[in-house]
Design an enzyme around this catalytic site. Structure first.
Site, PDB file in Angstrom:
ATOM      1  N   HIS A 152     -12.729   0.546   5.713  1.00  0.00           N
ATOM      2  CA  HIS A 152     -13.024   0.978   4.337  1.00  0.00           C
ATOM      3  C   HIS A 152     -14.510   0.995   3.964  1.00  0.00           C
ATOM      4  O   HIS A 152     -14.855   0.909   2.787  1.00  0.00           O
ATOM      5  CB  HIS A 152     -12.302   0.080   3.320  1.00  0.00           C
ATOM      6  N   GLY A 201     -11.017   5.854   7.418  1.00  0.00           N
ATOM      7  CA  GLY A 201      -9.566   5.670   7.445  1.00  0.00           C
ATOM      8  C   GLY A 201      -8.979   5.858   6.062  1.00  0.00           C
ATOM      9  O   GLY A 201      -7.867   6.347   5.910  1.00  0.00           O
ATOM     10  N   HIS A 202      -9.703   5.454   5.063  1.00  0.00           N
ATOM     11  CA  HIS A 202      -9.260   5.631   3.669  1.00  0.00           C
ATOM     12  C   HIS A 202     -10.184   6.625   2.992  1.00  0.00           C
ATOM     13  O   HIS A 202     -11.343   6.328   2.733  1.00  0.00           O
ATOM     14  CB  HIS A 202      -9.265   4.294   2.932  1.00  0.00           C
ATOM     15  N   GLU A 313       2.846   1.981   2.552  1.00  0.00           N
ATOM     16  CA  GLU A 313       2.555   2.507   1.196  1.00  0.00           C
ATOM     17  C   GLU A 313       2.563   4.027   1.253  1.00  0.00           C
ATOM     18  O   GLU A 313       1.658   4.701   0.773  1.00  0.00           O
ATOM     19  CB  GLU A 313       1.201   1.988   0.699  1.00  0.00           C
ATOM     20  N   GLU A 329       2.965   3.436  -5.928  1.00  0.00           N
ATOM     21  CA  GLU A 329       1.811   2.619  -6.302  1.00  0.00           C
ATOM     22  C   GLU A 329       1.088   3.227  -7.506  1.00  0.00           C
ATOM     23  O   GLU A 329       0.938   4.453  -7.596  1.00  0.00           O
ATOM     24  CB  GLU A 329       0.852   2.516  -5.103  1.00  0.00           C
ATOM     25  N   CYS A 331      -2.004   3.298  -8.085  1.00  0.00           N
ATOM     26  CA  CYS A 331      -3.146   4.080  -7.593  1.00  0.00           C
ATOM     27  C   CYS A 331      -2.726   5.479  -7.151  1.00  0.00           C
ATOM     28  O   CYS A 331      -3.499   6.422  -7.267  1.00  0.00           O
ATOM     29  CB  CYS A 331      -3.811   3.384  -6.407  1.00  0.00           C
ATOM     30  N   CYS A 397      -6.635  -3.029  -6.193  1.00  0.00           N
ATOM     31  CA  CYS A 397      -6.995  -1.624  -6.389  1.00  0.00           C
ATOM     32  C   CYS A 397      -6.398  -1.049  -7.671  1.00  0.00           C
ATOM     33  O   CYS A 397      -7.026  -0.219  -8.330  1.00  0.00           O
ATOM     34  CB  CYS A 397      -6.540  -0.810  -5.184  1.00  0.00           C
ATOM     35  N   CYS A 398      -5.183  -1.477  -8.029  1.00  0.00           N
ATOM     36  CA  CYS A 398      -4.504  -0.836  -9.164  1.00  0.00           C
ATOM     37  C   CYS A 398      -5.117  -1.201 -10.521  1.00  0.00           C
ATOM     38  O   CYS A 398      -5.427  -0.299 -11.311  1.00  0.00           O
ATOM     39  CB  CYS A 398      -3.016  -1.138  -9.128  1.00  0.00           C
TER      40      CYS A 398
HETATM   41 ZN   LIG Z   1      -3.488   0.365  -5.975  1.00  0.00          ZN
END
Ligand SMILES: [Zn+2]
Length: 790
Positions: A152, A201-202, A313, A329, A331, A397-398
């Site tokens: 990341h 990767g993300h 996910e 999710e 996000c 993250c959310c």
């Molecule tokens: Zn999230």
């Protein structure tokens, strides 16, 4: 005065950088949120709560968890090791971004000063090369750029760029933007066709680099974004690909259906749409169109949630849209909003705003509590009563996405092209739009989403020939436009959409790409009224969605509904009457003011005739604010699909209490007759004594009336490998005798087996209550999934 200065500043700084003229391939231009002031009962409280509560809450959590001190440590101004997860920098940047949006709309010297101090920490932590990632600086300084699949590094950089652009646009201060461009320039020197070939990767940096280009006008950032997109799934680098989990399985222009990690996929498609807006790469646009159709016609929940699977996910197969186990999710819902906003701008079609709206009012908004302090990471469409919002997560993250989406909502309301102003969302408030044909102020008045009447006052500076394009949502036309994934059936025939201008009905308005287009020369004081029919509707899923077969959901306007146990006795055993009317009523006192739906159904009983019930539904976004209990979006419409209500037992009719019960658990779990699959089953309600450990605890039944009993069976909760609950060290059964608790006589061994009921028999006795006395294992907590009595 201050506000005025800020507005001038924002207008001024926006003029720098790339302009609309550079994006000839995007049909619409957004009207920035700084030019749109929402003033209504629905969004204003949320935007205010985000500004006054969530921003502070998120920053406080970032402080508490070492996310911010990591920067001081990296700068060498503080002693200590890196704390937390390797991508924690991104959380801090995302909260800065949200805070900057809040600041742009609402001056706040205290927040402004806090951000300045924070940005000084970022700048101090940045290495001379321009590098900035506190994990690598503190923990693995010699491993930079070596594990992009997992680590990341570029994802964190992307969030830095987004935040830096937001801060610059909000304040005009360039410190953070300078940090961002120095880092971006370093990345640009490393990664290029001639240099290092790799991809994150993300995904995230792709869309962020385009924002950096928009802000600075420096073409190299757009080129770098294009490079990362071209490298993804690159045929020439086949052996280095990271696979479908990261959408790195084939070239992006060949991809046909969303796969892998849903948030990554959404961010990737945003980056593709951003680059396509500048370059009009037909292959990219075709890929986006295929991916969009696949996502919304086969892989999207009715709530606008995406990413069906917990494992990875990830997106599931076509029509794999489970309810209780849906991941969805928060996000990913944010990502779906970002992507559909871009698709709407790219193509100028209202169907993308329909999807944006679905996600915004449902699967996204459920992600944050009404008080702005608690968050869902996962947004299932059914729960047994044990899924609750949390104040924060190890991977947060959310909460840090919510905080930047809420203040962005005004920016999704309008868009323009050379001839028209497009109204994509309905929300009360005023927008000042710099249209190429002249400045025009639009003022919306509406009770949306509870009422489909929208009044728009049009105030051009001078009489202006302009088209006002009003989105007519698919639900207002009696069907969703998701090509059959969800079908709406109104309980009564749908009245037509009505439009009036200055009180006179407009008979034949032109419908174009989902918009009702009103063309003419507008002058100050002209008023348009839009009437969107908003009956409560039944929703049916495509027959291939097996989890929804024989089931019905409810929607009114853009709002999808949920049934909760606290409103509906026996919810897990009901079926809805297929032809019963649905009544909508506004309840200003409930959940911040919501329209509730009621209809009728029956509770399925196998021990007698089914009983009639009135069913009450609240908006899905507002569930889990009251007493914990089951929740359902989809209810059976056929008796066969309903689970019969079990027969009442001594246990099920007892009053349950315990020495302690963790806040998000419930003592009602013990006698709800819902049986676990195993001791680690997280899919049903439970009692735990968490966070108590090693102590002696109890749970007890007070019978409805004295009963003769001779055995109990207990199913222990034990989440070894995931949590800190274990089967107990020991336990025994007590009975109530004249108000005192006494051990039962002749008790058999009290077992502590996992994955089974532990049965204890004793000499038959008549009593009005039983108690379990439980000695927890040292250092562990414990809990019970079900307790039966014979
Ligand atoms: Zn999230």
């Amino acid at each position: 005065m201050k506000r005025l200065t800020l507005a001038v500043l924002v207008a001024g700084v926006c003029a720098v950088g790339a302009a609309a003229a550079d994006r000839p391939h995007r049909r619409l231009e957004p009207v920035p949120f700084t030019q749109v002031k929402i003033q209504d009962r629905f969004w204003t409280p949320r935007i205010e709560t985000n500004r006054t509560v969530t921003v502070r809450h998120d920053f406080a959590k970032c402080e508490e968890t070492g996310r911010i001190s990591n920067f001081s440590k990296a700068a060498g101004t503080m002693e200590g090791k890196f704390e937390g997860i390797y991508f924690n920098d991104s959380d801090v940047y995302k909260v800065v971004e949200g805070a900057a949006y809040s600041l742009a709309a609402h001056p706040d010297p205290e927040l402004d000063g806090y951000l300045d101090r924070l940005i000084a920490k970022f700048a101090a932590a940045q290495e001379a090369s321009g590098y900035l990632n506190t994990y690598y600086i503190l923990k693995e300084p010699d491993k930079k750029w070596t594990h992009l699949a997992k680590m990341h590094e570029l994802y964190c950089a992307g969030h830095m760029f987004e935040a830096a652009v937001a801060h610059w646009r909000a304040t005009g201060k360039k410190e953070f933007l300078n940090v961002a461009t120095r880092f971006a320039d370093l990345i640009g020197r490393l990664f290029s066709p001639q240099g290092k070939h790799d991809v994150p990767g993300h995904e995230e940096i792709e869309l962020a680099l385009v924002k950096l280009y928009d802000a600075t006008g420096e073409r190299r950032y757009l080129d770098l974004s294009t490079f990362f997109l071209d490298m993804r799934g690159n045929e020439a680098e086949r052996e280095k690909r990271y696979g479908p989990y990261c959408q790195d399985h084939e070239p992006v222009v060949k991809q046909t259906t969303p796969v892998g990690h849903a948030v990554r996929a959404m961010y990737l498609y945003c980056g593709m749409a951003d680059v396509a807006a500048y370059t009009r790469d037909k292959a990219t646009i075709d890929a986006l169109d295929r991916l969009w159709t696949s996502a919304v016609t086969r892989k999207m929940h009715v709530t606008g949630g995406v990413g069906a699977r917990h494992g990875g996910e990830a997106f599931g197969d076509d029509y794999e849209l489970p309810n209780a186990s849906a991941y969805c999710e928060t996000c990913a819902a944010c990502g779906l909003i970002f992507w559909n906003h871009r698709m709407n701008l790219l193509h100028g079609h209202a169907k993308y705003a329909d999807v944006l709206e679905r996600s915004l009012y449902n699967g996204f908004l459920s992600g944050v509590s009404l008080d702005g302090k608690k968050f869902f990471y996962v947004n299932p469409l059914a729960s047994s009563g044990n899924h609750h919002r949390s104040e924060w997560f190890g991977c947060s993250c959310c909460p840090t996405n919510v905080v930047r989406v809420i203040p962005s909502v005004p920016g999704y309301v309008y868009a323009t092209d050379a001839d028209a102003v497009y109204v994509n969302l309905y929300a009360g408030g005023t927008a000042t739009i710099d249209h190429p044909k002249g400045k025009v102020t639009l003022t919306q008045q509406t009770r949306y989403p509870w009422d489909g009447t929208v009044t728009i006052r049009v105030e051009p500076e001078k009489p202006t020939a302009l088209t006002l394009a009003l989105r007519v949502p698919a639900w207002a036309r009696g069907q969703t436009r998701t090509a059959g994934l969800y079908r709406l059936a109104a309980s009564a025939s749908l009245p037509p959409v009505g439009v009036t201008v200055n009180g006179k009905a407009v008979g034949e308005h032109e419908m174009k790409d989902g918009y009702a287009c009103l063309s003419g020369t507008w002058k100050k004081g002209d008023t348009v009224e839009l009437h969107l029919p908003m009956p409560a509707c039944r929703v049916y899923a495509h027959e291939k969605v097996k989890d929804d077969a024989g089931h019905v959901a409810f929607q009114r306007g853009p709002v999808v509904y949920a049934f909760e146990g606290c409103d509906n006795e026996g919810l897990e055993h009901v079926y809805v009457s297929a032809d019963a009317p649905i009544v909508a009523a506004h309840r200003p006192d409930l959940l911040g003011g919501v329209t509730v739906l009621t209809t009728t159904g029956k509770v399925r009983r196998d021990d007698g005739p089914d009983t009639d019930v009135t069913l009450t539904a609240v908006p899905y976004y507002a569930w889990d604010h009251r007493e914990p209990g089951p929740m359902r979006v989809w209810l059976p419409e056929q008796r066969d699909a309903a689970r019969p209500m079990p027969k009442p037992t001594v246990a099920s009719e007892s009053k349950v209490t315990a020495s302690h019960c963790y806040a998000s658990d419930t003592v009602k779990a013990l006698n709800d007759q819902v049986l676990p699959k195993n001791s680690a089953d997280h899919g049903l309600p439970r009692l735990t004594w968490w966070p108590r450990r090693g102590s002696t605890e109890w749970a007890q039944y007070e019978f409805k009336k004295p009963a003769r009993v001779s055995a109990v069976e207990v199913y222990w909760f034990d989440d070894t490998g995931r949590g800190q609950c274990r089967v107990p060290k020991a336990w025994r059964v007590l009975y109530r005798d004249g108000g005192a608790w006494k051990p039962v006589a002749g008790a058999s061994d009290a077992g502590t087996k996992k994955n089974a009921f532990n049965r204890v028999t004793f000499q038959p006795l008549t009593t009005d209550g039983l108690r379990l006395e439980v000695e927890l294992q040292p250092t562990f907590s414990g809990g019970i999934l079900e307790w039966r009595v014979e």
